[in-house]
Design a protein around this motif. Structure first.
Motif, short mmCIF file in Angstrom:
data_model
loop_
_atom_site.label_atom_id
_atom_site.label_comp_id
_atom_site.label_asym_id
_atom_site.label_seq_id
_atom_site.Cartn_x
_atom_site.Cartn_y
_atom_site.Cartn_z
N LEU A 100 0.82 -1.20 0.00
CA LEU A 100 0.00 0.00 0.00
C LEU A 100 0.86 1.26 0.00
O LEU A 100 0.54 2.25 -0.65
N ARG A 101 1.97 1.21 0.73
CA ARG A 101 2.85 2.37 0.81
C ARG A 101 3.57 2.63 -0.50
O ARG A 101 3.91 3.78 -0.81
N PHE A 102 3.79 1.58 -1.28
CA PHE A 102 4.63 1.68 -2.48
C PHE A 102 4.19 2.80 -3.43
O PHE A 102 5.02 3.55 -3.92
N GLY A 103 2.90 2.88 -3.71
CA GLY A 103 2.45 3.84 -4.71
C GLY A 103 2.03 5.20 -4.15
O GLY A 103 1.65 6.08 -4.92
N MET A 104 2.10 5.38 -2.84
CA MET A 104 1.64 6.63 -2.25
C MET A 104 2.58 7.78 -2.59
O MET A 104 3.80 7.63 -2.50
N PRO A 105 2.04 8.92 -2.98
CA PRO A 105 2.90 10.08 -3.27
C PRO A 105 3.72 10.48 -2.04
O PRO A 105 3.28 10.32 -0.90
N ARG A 106 4.90 10.99 -2.30
CA ARG A 106 5.79 11.37 -1.19
C ARG A 106 5.18 12.43 -0.29
O ARG A 106 5.46 12.49 0.91
N ARG A 107 4.35 13.29 -0.89
CA ARG A 107 3.81 14.42 -0.13
C ARG A 107 2.76 14.01 0.91
O ARG A 107 2.37 14.83 1.75
N VAL A 108 2.28 12.77 0.85
CA VAL A 108 1.22 12.34 1.76
C VAL A 108 1.79 12.22 3.18
O VAL A 108 2.74 11.47 3.42
N PRO A 109 1.22 12.96 4.15
CA PRO A 109 1.70 12.88 5.52
C PRO A 109 1.11 11.67 6.25
O PRO A 109 0.10 11.11 5.81
N CYS A 110 1.76 11.27 7.33
CA CYS A 110 1.23 10.21 8.20
C CYS A 110 0.83 8.96 7.41
O CYS A 110 -0.30 8.46 7.52
N LYS A 111 1.75 8.46 6.61
CA LYS A 111 1.44 7.32 5.74
C LYS A 111 0.96 6.11 6.53
O LYS A 111 0.02 5.42 6.13
N ALA A 112 1.61 5.82 7.65
CA ALA A 112 1.24 4.64 8.44
C ALA A 112 -0.20 4.73 8.91
O ALA A 112 -0.95 3.74 8.87
N GLN A 113 -0.62 5.92 9.32
CA GLN A 113 -2.00 6.10 9.78
C GLN A 113 -2.98 5.94 8.63
O GLN A 113 -4.02 5.30 8.78
N ARG A 114 -2.63 6.50 7.48
CA ARG A 114 -3.51 6.39 6.31
C ARG A 114 -3.64 4.94 5.87
O ARG A 114 -4.73 4.50 5.49
N ILE A 115 -2.55 4.19 5.93
CA ILE A 115 -2.59 2.78 5.56
C ILE A 115 -3.47 2.00 6.51
O ILE A 115 -4.29 1.16 6.09
N ALA A 116 -3.34 2.27 7.80
CA ALA A 116 -4.17 1.58 8.80
C ALA A 116 -5.65 1.88 8.56
O ALA A 116 -6.50 0.98 8.65
N GLU A 117 -5.94 3.13 8.25
CA GLU A 117 -7.33 3.51 7.98
C GLU A 117 -7.86 2.80 6.73
O GLU A 117 -9.00 2.34 6.70
N ALA A 118 -7.01 2.73 5.70
CA ALA A 118 -7.41 2.08 4.45
C ALA A 118 -7.70 0.60 4.67
O ALA A 118 -8.69 0.07 4.16
N LEU A 119 -6.85 -0.07 5.44
CA LEU A 119 -7.07 -1.49 5.72
C LEU A 119 -8.37 -1.69 6.49
O LEU A 119 -9.11 -2.64 6.23
N SER A 120 -8.63 -0.81 7.43
CA SER A 120 -9.88 -0.90 8.20
C SER A 120 -11.09 -0.71 7.29
O SER A 120 -12.08 -1.43 7.39
N GLU A 121 -11.00 0.26 6.35
CA GLU A 121 -12.10 0.52 5.42
C GLU A 121 -12.39 -0.70 4.56
O GLU A 121 -13.54 -0.94 4.15
N MET A 122 -11.36 -1.48 4.26
CA MET A 122 -11.50 -2.65 3.41
C MET A 122 -11.78 -3.93 4.19
O MET A 122 -11.78 -5.02 3.62
N GLY A 123 -11.99 -3.81 5.50
CA GLY A 123 -12.25 -5.00 6.30
C GLY A 123 -11.01 -5.82 6.56
O GLY A 123 -11.10 -7.04 6.82
#
Length: 209
Positions: A100-123
Protein backbone atom coordinates in the motif's frame (compact mmCIF):
# COMPACT_ATOMS: atom_id res chain seq x y z
CA UNK A 1 -12.39 26.72 -16.86
CA UNK A 2 -10.71 23.30 -16.92
CA UNK A 3 -12.94 20.53 -18.22
CA UNK A 4 -12.58 17.56 -15.89
CA UNK A 5 -12.64 14.01 -17.18
CA UNK A 6 -10.75 11.80 -19.61
CA UNK A 7 -11.22 12.84 -23.24
CA UNK A 8 -10.49 10.69 -26.27
CA UNK A 9 -10.52 13.23 -29.09
CA UNK A 10 -10.89 11.55 -32.49
CA UNK A 11 -8.54 8.76 -31.45
CA UNK A 12 -7.78 6.27 -34.21
CA UNK A 13 -5.62 3.19 -33.68
CA UNK A 14 -4.20 0.97 -36.42
CA UNK A 15 -1.75 -1.90 -36.80
CA UNK A 16 0.46 -1.91 -39.91
CA UNK A 17 -2.04 0.45 -41.51
CA UNK A 18 -5.06 -1.73 -40.71
CA UNK A 19 -7.65 0.24 -38.70
CA UNK A 20 -8.43 -1.30 -35.30
CA UNK A 21 -10.74 1.14 -33.58
CA UNK A 22 -11.92 4.71 -33.39
CA UNK A 23 -13.05 6.50 -30.24
CA UNK A 24 -14.28 10.05 -29.75
CA UNK A 25 -15.77 10.45 -26.29
CA UNK A 26 -15.47 12.02 -22.85
CA UNK A 27 -15.45 9.92 -19.70
CA UNK A 28 -16.84 12.07 -16.91
CA UNK A 29 -15.51 12.11 -13.33
CA UNK A 30 -16.89 9.07 -11.52
CA UNK A 31 -18.07 7.40 -14.75
CA UNK A 32 -16.93 3.93 -15.79
CA UNK A 33 -16.94 3.73 -19.59
CA UNK A 34 -16.93 0.12 -20.81
CA UNK A 35 -15.40 -1.25 -24.01
CA UNK A 36 -16.44 -4.79 -24.89
CA UNK A 37 -15.13 -7.12 -27.54
CA UNK A 38 -13.47 -10.47 -28.23
CA UNK A 39 -9.72 -11.07 -28.16
CA UNK A 40 -8.00 -9.22 -30.98
CA UNK A 41 -10.65 -6.52 -31.26
CA UNK A 42 -8.36 -3.76 -29.96
CA UNK A 43 -9.37 -3.53 -26.29
CA UNK A 44 -5.86 -4.05 -24.93
CA UNK A 45 -4.45 -1.71 -27.58
CA UNK A 46 -6.78 1.04 -26.38
CA UNK A 47 -5.62 0.53 -22.79
CA UNK A 48 -1.98 0.63 -23.86
CA UNK A 49 -2.61 3.87 -25.75
CA UNK A 50 -4.32 5.48 -22.75
CA UNK A 51 -1.65 4.26 -20.32
CA UNK A 52 1.20 5.51 -22.50
CA UNK A 53 2.92 2.30 -23.52
CA UNK A 54 1.56 1.62 -27.00
CA UNK A 55 3.98 -0.61 -28.92
CA UNK A 56 5.80 1.01 -31.89
CA UNK A 57 4.08 -1.37 -34.33
CA UNK A 58 0.80 0.47 -33.76
CA UNK A 59 -0.15 3.82 -35.25
CA UNK A 60 -2.22 6.34 -33.30
CA UNK A 61 -3.82 9.65 -34.18
CA UNK A 62 -6.02 12.04 -32.21
CA UNK A 63 -5.51 13.36 -28.71
CA UNK A 64 -5.94 12.23 -25.14
CA UNK A 65 -6.77 14.86 -22.53
CA UNK A 66 -7.01 14.45 -18.77
CA UNK A 67 -8.75 17.23 -16.85
CA UNK A 68 -8.17 19.53 -19.80
CA UNK A 69 -4.46 18.79 -20.19
CA UNK A 70 -3.13 17.15 -23.34
CA UNK A 71 -1.29 14.00 -22.20
CA UNK A 72 -1.00 12.35 -25.62
CA UNK A 73 2.79 12.44 -25.56
CA UNK A 74 3.34 12.50 -21.80
CA UNK A 75 5.40 9.52 -20.53
CA UNK A 76 3.39 6.78 -18.83
CA UNK A 77 4.83 7.43 -15.37
CA UNK A 78 3.77 11.10 -15.48
CA UNK A 79 0.21 10.67 -16.74
CA UNK A 80 -1.41 10.16 -13.36
CA UNK A 81 -3.37 7.16 -14.62
CA UNK A 82 -3.79 4.08 -12.41
CA UNK A 83 -4.29 0.51 -13.63
CA UNK A 84 -6.12 -2.48 -12.21
CA UNK A 85 -5.40 -5.82 -13.88
CA UNK A 86 -6.78 -9.36 -13.96
CA UNK A 87 -4.28 -10.37 -11.28
CA UNK A 88 -3.69 -8.34 -8.09
CA UNK A 89 0.06 -8.21 -8.89
CA UNK A 90 1.03 -7.59 -5.27
CA UNK A 91 4.76 -7.42 -4.62
CA UNK A 92 5.73 -10.70 -2.93
CA UNK A 93 8.76 -9.18 -1.18
CA UNK A 94 6.65 -6.52 0.55
CA UNK A 95 4.12 -6.84 3.34
CA UNK A 96 0.51 -5.81 2.79
CA UNK A 97 1.31 -2.39 4.28
CA UNK A 98 4.44 -2.18 2.15
CA UNK A 99 2.37 -2.79 -0.97
CA UNK A 100 0.00 0.00 0.00
CA UNK A 101 2.85 2.37 0.81
CA UNK A 102 4.63 1.68 -2.48
CA UNK A 103 2.45 3.84 -4.71
CA UNK A 104 1.64 6.63 -2.25
CA UNK A 105 2.90 10.08 -3.27
CA UNK A 106 5.79 11.37 -1.19
CA UNK A 107 3.81 14.42 -0.13
CA UNK A 108 1.22 12.34 1.76
CA UNK A 109 1.70 12.88 5.52
CA UNK A 110 1.23 10.21 8.20
CA UNK A 111 1.44 7.32 5.74
CA UNK A 112 1.24 4.64 8.44
CA UNK A 113 -2.00 6.10 9.78
CA UNK A 114 -3.51 6.39 6.31
CA UNK A 115 -2.59 2.78 5.56
CA UNK A 116 -4.17 1.58 8.80
CA UNK A 117 -7.33 3.51 7.98
CA UNK A 118 -7.41 2.08 4.45
CA UNK A 119 -7.07 -1.49 5.72
CA UNK A 120 -9.88 -0.90 8.20
CA UNK A 121 -12.10 0.52 5.42
CA UNK A 122 -11.50 -2.65 3.41
CA UNK A 123 -12.25 -5.00 6.30
CA UNK A 124 -8.58 -5.89 6.68
CA UNK A 125 -7.70 -4.14 9.95
CA UNK A 126 -4.52 -5.57 11.43
CA UNK A 127 -3.36 -7.17 8.17
CA UNK A 128 -0.56 -4.68 7.51
CA UNK A 129 2.29 -7.01 8.49
CA UNK A 130 0.89 -9.99 6.61
CA UNK A 131 2.64 -11.62 3.66
CA UNK A 132 0.39 -11.09 0.59
CA UNK A 133 0.71 -14.81 -0.19
CA UNK A 134 -1.25 -15.62 2.97
CA UNK A 135 -4.31 -13.66 1.79
CA UNK A 136 -7.31 -15.10 -0.02
CA UNK A 137 -7.98 -14.09 -3.61
CA UNK A 138 -10.63 -11.63 -2.55
CA UNK A 139 -8.38 -10.08 0.08
CA UNK A 140 -5.58 -9.69 -2.44
CA UNK A 141 -7.99 -7.98 -4.85
CA UNK A 142 -9.06 -5.55 -2.14
CA UNK A 143 -5.44 -4.70 -1.34
CA UNK A 144 -4.74 -4.12 -5.05
CA UNK A 145 -7.74 -1.77 -5.28
CA UNK A 146 -6.67 0.17 -2.19
CA UNK A 147 -3.08 0.41 -3.46
CA UNK A 148 -4.48 1.94 -6.64
CA UNK A 149 -6.61 4.48 -4.76
CA UNK A 150 -3.81 5.43 -2.35
CA UNK A 151 -1.61 6.28 -5.33
CA UNK A 152 -4.06 9.17 -5.97
CA UNK A 153 -4.55 8.68 -9.73
CA UNK A 154 -6.51 11.18 -11.79
CA UNK A 155 -8.03 8.46 -13.98
CA UNK A 156 -8.18 4.66 -13.92
CA UNK A 157 -7.89 1.86 -16.48
CA UNK A 158 -9.46 -1.50 -15.69
CA UNK A 159 -8.17 -4.52 -17.60
CA UNK A 160 -10.65 -7.40 -17.07
CA UNK A 161 -10.18 -7.01 -13.28
CA UNK A 162 -12.87 -9.56 -12.33
CA UNK A 163 -12.24 -12.29 -14.89
CA UNK A 164 -10.40 -14.68 -12.56
CA UNK A 165 -12.80 -14.41 -9.62
CA UNK A 166 -15.56 -16.87 -8.81
CA UNK A 167 -19.16 -15.77 -9.25
CA UNK A 168 -19.86 -14.63 -5.68
CA UNK A 169 -16.54 -12.82 -5.29
CA UNK A 170 -16.93 -11.28 -8.72
CA UNK A 171 -20.21 -9.63 -7.73
CA UNK A 172 -18.72 -8.39 -4.46
CA UNK A 173 -15.63 -6.91 -6.16
CA UNK A 174 -17.70 -5.27 -8.89
CA UNK A 175 -19.70 -3.37 -6.28
CA UNK A 176 -16.61 -2.47 -4.29
CA UNK A 177 -14.54 -1.28 -7.26
CA UNK A 178 -17.26 0.70 -9.02
CA UNK A 179 -18.51 2.29 -5.79
CA UNK A 180 -14.98 3.37 -4.85
CA UNK A 181 -14.27 4.85 -8.26
CA UNK A 182 -17.53 6.79 -8.19
CA UNK A 183 -16.84 8.05 -4.66
CA UNK A 184 -13.38 9.20 -5.73
CA UNK A 185 -14.78 10.93 -8.82
CA UNK A 186 -12.33 9.14 -11.11
CA UNK A 187 -13.02 8.82 -14.85
CA UNK A 188 -12.44 5.14 -15.60
CA UNK A 189 -12.14 2.96 -18.68
CA UNK A 190 -13.08 -0.72 -18.36
CA UNK A 191 -12.24 -3.29 -21.02
CA UNK A 192 -14.03 -6.61 -20.72
CA UNK A 193 -15.57 -9.47 -22.69
CA UNK A 194 -18.24 -9.91 -19.99
CA UNK A 195 -21.47 -7.96 -20.48
CA UNK A 196 -22.40 -8.33 -16.81
CA UNK A 197 -19.20 -6.49 -15.88
CA UNK A 198 -20.03 -3.70 -18.30
CA UNK A 199 -23.64 -3.41 -17.16
CA UNK A 200 -22.61 -3.40 -13.49
CA UNK A 201 -20.31 -0.45 -14.23
CA UNK A 202 -23.38 1.65 -15.00
CA UNK A 203 -21.78 3.85 -17.66
CA UNK A 204 -21.73 3.95 -21.44
CA UNK A 205 -20.89 0.70 -23.25
CA UNK A 206 -19.44 0.26 -26.72
CA UNK A 207 -18.68 -3.01 -28.51
CA UNK A 208 -15.72 -3.68 -30.79
CA UNK A 209 -15.32 -6.34 -33.42
Amino acid sequence: MTEHGLDFEKVRLALHGRPLLALDTRIAPGEVFSVMGPSGSGKSTLLAYAAGFLAPAFQASGRLRLNGHDITRVPAERRGIGLLFQDPLLFPHLSVAGNLRFGMPRRVPCKAQRIAEALSEMGLAGYGDRDPATLSGGQQSRVALMRLLLSQPRAVLLDEPFSKLDTHLRQEMRRLVFDRLREAGLPSLLVTHDREDAEAAGGHIISLG
